[in-house]
Enzyme design. Structure first.
Site, PDB file in Angstrom:
ATOM      1  N   HIS A 122       0.711  -1.125  -0.001  1.00 32.95           N
ATOM      2  CA  HIS A 122      -0.099   0.054   0.208  1.00 32.95           C
ATOM      3  C   HIS A 122       0.745   1.184   0.012  1.00 32.95           C
ATOM      4  O   HIS A 122       0.174   2.480   0.198  1.00 32.95           O
ATOM      5  CB  HIS A 122      -1.048   0.130   1.303  1.00 32.95           C
ATOM      6  CG  HIS A 122      -1.987  -0.929   1.264  1.00 32.95           C
ATOM      7  ND1 HIS A 122      -3.204  -0.519   0.646  1.00 32.95           N
ATOM      8  CD2 HIS A 122      -2.078  -2.314   1.588  1.00 32.95           C
ATOM      9  CE1 HIS A 122      -3.963  -1.783   0.724  1.00 32.95           C
ATOM     10  NE2 HIS A 122      -3.466  -2.628   1.472  1.00 32.95           N
ATOM     11  N   LYS A 138      -8.388  14.058   4.827  1.00 34.65           N
ATOM     12  CA  LYS A 138      -7.753  13.022   4.876  1.00 34.65           C
ATOM     13  C   LYS A 138      -6.573  12.925   5.853  1.00 34.65           C
ATOM     14  O   LYS A 138      -6.598  14.064   6.451  1.00 34.65           O
ATOM     15  CB  LYS A 138      -6.925  12.756   3.445  1.00 34.65           C
ATOM     16  CG  LYS A 138      -6.208  14.013   2.777  1.00 34.65           C
ATOM     17  CD  LYS A 138      -5.493  13.816   1.549  1.00 34.65           C
ATOM     18  CE  LYS A 138      -6.577  14.048   0.415  1.00 34.65           C
ATOM     19  NZ  LYS A 138      -6.564  12.595  -0.244  1.00 34.65           N
ATOM     20  N   ARG A 139      -5.917  11.982   6.286  1.00 34.97           N
ATOM     21  CA  ARG A 139      -4.889  12.309   7.054  1.00 34.97           C
ATOM     22  C   ARG A 139      -3.655  13.143   6.856  1.00 34.97           C
ATOM     23  O   ARG A 139      -3.697  13.497   5.644  1.00 34.97           O
ATOM     24  CB  ARG A 139      -4.205  10.687   7.207  1.00 34.97           C
ATOM     25  CG  ARG A 139      -4.809   9.710   7.884  1.00 34.97           C
ATOM     26  CD  ARG A 139      -4.941   9.938   9.415  1.00 34.97           C
ATOM     27  NE  ARG A 139      -4.010   9.610  10.093  1.00 34.97           N
ATOM     28  CZ  ARG A 139      -3.704   8.876  11.129  1.00 34.97           C
ATOM     29  NH1 ARG A 139      -4.807   8.030  11.785  1.00 34.97           N
ATOM     30  NH2 ARG A 139      -2.592   9.160  11.857  1.00 34.97           N
ATOM     31  N   LYS A 189       0.954  14.616   1.637  1.00 33.79           N
ATOM     32  CA  LYS A 189      -0.260  15.019   1.017  1.00 33.79           C
ATOM     33  C   LYS A 189      -0.481  16.344   0.816  1.00 33.79           C
ATOM     34  O   LYS A 189      -1.568  16.811   0.147  1.00 33.79           O
ATOM     35  CB  LYS A 189      -1.383  14.360   2.011  1.00 33.79           C
ATOM     36  CG  LYS A 189      -1.475  12.901   1.929  1.00 33.79           C
ATOM     37  CD  LYS A 189      -2.403  12.455   2.995  1.00 33.79           C
ATOM     38  CE  LYS A 189      -2.441  10.848   3.383  1.00 33.79           C
ATOM     39  NZ  LYS A 189      -3.051  10.014   2.161  1.00 33.79           N
ATOM     40  N   THR A 191      -8.426   6.974  -1.768  1.00 32.32           N
ATOM     41  CA  THR A 191      -9.709   6.380  -2.118  1.00 32.32           C
ATOM     42  C   THR A 191     -10.741   7.608  -1.975  1.00 32.32           C
ATOM     43  O   THR A 191     -11.795   7.530  -2.324  1.00 32.32           O
ATOM     44  CB  THR A 191      -9.983   5.201  -1.294  1.00 32.32           C
ATOM     45  OG1 THR A 191      -9.586   5.536   0.162  1.00 32.32           O
ATOM     46  CG2 THR A 191      -9.486   4.006  -1.830  1.00 32.32           C
ATOM     47  N   LYS A 243     -14.507   8.560  -3.865  1.00 32.34           N
ATOM     48  CA  LYS A 243     -15.779   8.863  -3.040  1.00 32.34           C
ATOM     49  C   LYS A 243     -16.372  10.519  -3.336  1.00 32.34           C
ATOM     50  O   LYS A 243     -17.392  10.596  -3.764  1.00 32.34           O
ATOM     51  CB  LYS A 243     -15.709   8.698  -1.427  1.00 32.34           C
ATOM     52  CG  LYS A 243     -15.257   7.291  -1.188  1.00 32.34           C
ATOM     53  CD  LYS A 243     -15.073   7.018   0.125  1.00 32.34           C
ATOM     54  CE  LYS A 243     -13.692   6.896   0.201  1.00 32.34           C
ATOM     55  NZ  LYS A 243     -13.309   6.087   1.712  1.00 32.34           N
TER      56      LYS A 243
HETATM   57  O1  CGF Z   1      -3.631   2.628   1.764  1.00 33.13           O
HETATM   58  C1  CGF Z   1      -2.750   4.009   2.218  1.00 33.13           C
HETATM   59  C2  CGF Z   1      -3.432   4.851   3.060  1.00 33.13           C
HETATM   60  N1  CGF Z   1      -2.750   5.655   3.498  1.00 33.13           N
HETATM   61  O2  CGF Z   1      -3.707   4.066   4.425  1.00 33.13           O
HETATM   62  N2  CGF Z   1      -1.482   3.240   2.700  1.00 33.13           N
HETATM   63  N3  CGF Z   1      -1.012   2.787   3.591  1.00 33.13           N
HETATM   64  N4  CGF Z   1      -0.329   2.424   4.213  1.00 33.13           N
HETATM   65  C3  CGF Z   1      -2.293   4.796   0.951  1.00 33.13           C
HETATM   66  O3  CGF Z   1      -1.489   5.715   1.310  1.00 33.13           O
HETATM   67  C4  CGF Z   1      -3.383   5.167   0.204  1.00 33.13           C
HETATM   68  O4  CGF Z   1      -2.777   5.872  -1.027  1.00 33.13           O
HETATM   69  C5  CGF Z   1      -4.097   4.153  -0.407  1.00 33.13           C
HETATM   70  O5  CGF Z   1      -5.410   4.529  -0.925  1.00 33.13           O
HETATM   71  C6  CGF Z   1      -4.658   3.108   0.905  1.00 33.13           C
HETATM   72  C7  CGF Z   1      -5.260   2.156   0.570  1.00 33.13           C
HETATM   73  O6  CGF Z   1      -4.735   1.198  -0.474  1.00 33.13           O
END
Ligand code: CGF
Length: 839
Positions: A374, A565-566, A571, A673, A677
């Protein structure tokens, strides 16, 4: 009616029982019954929370019948099942989702209305299970929904954290964390299953011995152990009879007290030992995309993975006498490296406990595991110091060394004398502090490796996992992420969902590609005005929320420009903040400047230990204070920071958005993601060519997407050439004005030190190229303003965005996993016949 004759037909009313009946009248009776007999209240005494609980139990009863039946069908047919291993599930509230999936939403609304109660108010009572940090955990929750909706036999395994992601409040502009005691009022959505308790060992040492057949074997003599109790959560499919299971593990001490210690009179220590074991599942580590090398974290990972594998093997062996068909019946997906210790644990269970030979065990292990990566951020890659690892899991360390020895022999054969390659591929990183590399373990022990968006997978192959790609190109595949349209359109944007269903029917809920059919309505005046009306209503609702929680009055007619987002430097929330300061400067310079009124909305949590991200939150709140309190500027601009961003709040925000900010440094966001949305709900995106933005832009068309900034390749080249942020500061007057105003204390009441670390990081390093992308971003925002002035054009773009988002359903992602990685098939569950229905 035909599918469930016993449940809903008029003739069956008399035989409907209170626990399973779907009729409005039956539901009403069941609800009052639960209120009385479970909550111990009548309508007069009931608090809103009691009402929520009574309704939840009413829905749960209806799920139970389908749930038990689904499990029965799976057992009888000895199905191949997907076991999804994830340290996080960011589920969001359960009640609304369960009502929708089981098809009771309208009935519940109707009978509550007759009692003068509002379903939405009841749903608001639920404390959401925040068992995840961000995208990764939310993805796991979307996947669980899609698996059940596609009728694929699956079980999710994870951790029942007693404290989920912390609650965030904002005090004097700073993030303050409070523990999330989400279980304090009880939880109607879980069923404890103490009968499936398992023991998990820790510590100690290993001993070799010769077994009766003369074979050398190893046994692990642990020095402590912990018990895992599963808690099961039903996962209903959308409008079918499938209910899958999410099984979350909770840690318990092996004995209530250590009686030796207890008898010796040291009561406090006896209790402390017990508490120590139970700490394992106490709290979710609040880091997203950063690795936390804490021993407790490794304990958590091993704990839930060992519990899950033991559970999987127990279930398998209840129908099989050996492991010959294990890999045909089970497939294990590991969500990031957090569960990758499972590879060593399955080897241990097979070799040490079930006496399967090494080669056979390795063959099975490699066939069952698949790994999803990820992240491209190197700081997020998990590596455990060998010493710590060996103390906690001595047998696993031996197994990893053995896997590594055999693996590196293979590599040497293929690439003789390529010691550099060997060093990079090794499961052990050499150096002053040796470390176990979990991503390498995951790659070696899996038959499939996937990234979560096209660019991400390409970069994995080219960069982060290039050596593994050179070795096994056939293992690599891409599965672009997706989101469930049930939660993120039907539940969160009911008006838009209704409009869609009125115009194109309801098929889009099961097959999101169908949403493309609204494209033919894009010129239909009635459809257009309904679309606009809904967006306006949703914006007004969010404006009310803002007024209530932030005491800020915002103009629902202004452009709602949102980044939620976080908080993470990559970001680039700062880039948006710099745009706001740029507009502020312009308005101060030229008070009569005509600009498109905007409401900027931020939300998101920072890891509690991430000082820079916390300072960015403080900065945004400081800008908000200055902008909102300046009468000249606040006529045009408002800045809002919504505290405690979570799934419930996200569901309110997405439908009300005009412009979605997806502005990470190219090559850093694996997928994203929220980008999906927002666009699904008719927002336009301003974004870089990063993660899934690229595919979103391809689908919605370049004319309906605001693109700016350096590409991943350009970022790479610029850094390779030597990037000097100072050059941008020197040559760009507006950027300089922004920096100088901050530097002079313009947003810190004259304090020139407060934001110094932030400015220094930009001026001297700017790892995420905020300065390099600044001008392109400002220019692109100008195009956004132009487009928004032409409301008809904007409306068309908004409709086209939703219409073209069909691809980004998590149902599509799950179909791809099923076809390309799991080889799993749907197993439809027929409704249980009335004859065997409980009386
Ligand atoms: O996973 C992430 C998210 N921050 O939780 N990663 N991790 N570890 C990625 O940074 C996102 O870009 C991604 O959409 C998400 C799910 O795959």
């Amino acid at each position: 009616y035909q599918k469930h004759p016993h449940r809903t037909s008029e003739a069956a009313v008399q035989i409907e029982d209170d626990r399973t009946g779907m009729n409005v009248e039956t539901l009403r009776r069941a609800f009052l019954d639960n209120l009385y007999y479970i909550q111990g209240k009548d309508l007069q005494l009931a608090t809103p929370y009691d009402l929520y609980m009574a309704l939840s139990y009413t829905v749960r009863d209806r799920l139970l019948q389908r749930w038990l039946h689904t499990q029965e069908v799976y057992l009888q047919q000895d199905v191949r099942s997907v076991c999804y291993l994830s340290a996080e599930y960011l589920l969001g509230r359960q009640l609304g989702n369960a009502l929708i999936n089981v098809g009771l939403y309208e009935q519940a609304r109707a009978f509550l209305k007759e009692m003068n109660l509002d379903l939405r108010d009841l749903m608001e009572q639920e404390i959401e299970p925040g068992l995840g940090n961000g995208g990764l955990g939310r993805l796991a929750a979307c996947f669980m929904d899609s698996l059940a909706s596609l009728e694929i036999p699956a079980i999710g395994y994870g951790i029942r954290y007693e404290f989920g992601i912390f609650a965030q409040s904002i005090r004097d502009g700073w993030q303050v964390e409070q523990p999330d005691r989400w279980l304090r009022y009880g939880n109607p959505w879980e069923i404890p299953r103490p009968e499936y308790l398992v023991e998990v060992k820790f510590g100690g040492h290993t001993e070799g011995y010769i077994d009766p057949a003369g074979q050398y074997r190893v046994s692990w003599v642990n020095d402590r152990s912990v018990l895992g109790t599963p808690y099961d959560y039903p996962v209903p499919g959308y409008r079918n009879d499938t209910v899958n299971t999410l099984r979350l593990w909770s840690a318990r001490a092996t004995e209530d007290f250590n009686f030796q210690v207890f008898d010796s009179g040291d009561f406090a220590r006896a209790v402390a030992d017990k508490t120590y074991s139970e700490n394992i599942t106490k709290v979710l580590y609040p880091n997203d995309n950063t690795y936390q090398g804490r021993e407790l974290r490794l304990e958590q990972q091993y704990f839930f993975v060992s519990c899950s594998l033991q559970d999987i093997i127990r279930r398998y062996l209840s129908y099989h006498s050996d492991f010959e068909s294990f890999a045909d019946k089970v497939t294990l997906q590991i969500n990031d490296t957090h569960p990758s210790i499972g590879i060593a644990e399955l080897m241990r269970l097979l070799v040490d406990e079930y006496l399967v030979g090494w080669d056979k065990a390795w063959q099975i292990t490699r066939r069952v595991f698949a790994y999803t990566n990820h992240t491209l951020l190197s700081e997020a890659l998990e590596r455990w110091p060998v010493a710590l690892f060996g103390n906690l899991l001595p047998r696993h360390l031996e197994i990893i060394y053995e896997i590594n020895r055999r693996f590196l022999d293979e590599v040497r054969e293929r690439f003789p004398e390529d010691e550099g390659r060997i060093a990079r591929l090794s499961l052990i990183q050499e150096g002053s502090q040796k470390q176990v590399r979990m991503a390498n373990l995951a790659c070696v022990g899996s038959h499939a490796i996937n990234g979560v968006a096209q660019l991400h997978t390409e970069l994995l192959k080219k960069d982060v996992l290039a050596d593994f790609y050179a070795l096994w190109p056939e293992k690599f595949t891409n599965v672009t992420n997706g989101v469930t349209p049930r939660r993120f359109l039907l539940l969160s944007n009911p008006k838009l969902a209704l409009l869609l269903s009125e115009r194109i029917g309801q098929d889009w809920l099961k097959d999101l590609d169908q949403i493309g059919r609204i494209e033919s309505l894009v010129a239909d005046p009635a459809f257009r005005s309904a679309w606009q009306q809904i967006k306006d209503d949703n914006k007004r609702d969010l404006a009310e929320y803002i007024l209530q929680f932030n005491q800020i009055e915002v103009d629902p007619d202004s452009l709602f420009d949102i980044q939620v987002k976080r908080f993470h430097e990559y970001k680039r929330q700062l880039l948006l903040a710099f745009f706001i300061v740029t507009l502020y400067n312009r308005l101060k310079r030229q008070p009569d400047l005509e600009i498109v009124p905007r409401t900027f909305i931020f939300g998101g949590k920072s890891a509690p230990g991430y000082a820079m991200a916390k300072l960015i939150i403080k900065f945004i709140n400081s800008v908000a204070r200055v902008v909102n309190s300046d009468p000249q500027v606040s006529r045009h601009l408002k800045v809002v920071f919504l505290a405690n961003y979570n799934v419930s709040l996200a569901q309110r925000i997405y439908p009300a958005c005009d412009l979605s900010e997806q502005i990470s440094t190219a090559g850093k966001e694996a997928s994203g993601t929220s980008n999906m949305k927002f666009a699904l709900n008719g927002a336009l995106t301003i974004g870089t060519l990063d993660g899934a933005n690229i595919e979103i832009r391809e689908k919605v068309g370049p004319d309906n997407f605001f693109l700016f900034g350096l590409t991943a390749q350009q970022v790479y080249d610029l850094k390779a050439r030597g990037y000097n942020p100072r050059d941008y500061y020197d040559s760009n007057a507006e950027l300089r004005e922004v920096v100088d105003r901050i530097s002079a204390g313009g947003f810190s009441g004259g304090d020139t030190n407060l934001f110094r670390p932030l400015l220094d990081s930009l001026l001297y390093r700017d790892d995420y190229l905020v300065f390099a992308d600044y001008q392109a971003y400002i220019d692109c925002q100008e195009q956004v303003s132009q487009a928004f002035r032409d409301r008809e054009r904007w409306l068309t773009m908004s409709i086209l965005n939703s219409a073209r988002m069909g691809y980004f359903s998590s149902d599509r992602s799950i179909r791809e996993y099923s076809r390309n990685i799991w080889q799993s098939e749907p197993v439809p569950v027929e409704p249980e016949s009335p004859a065997i229905r409980p009386a």
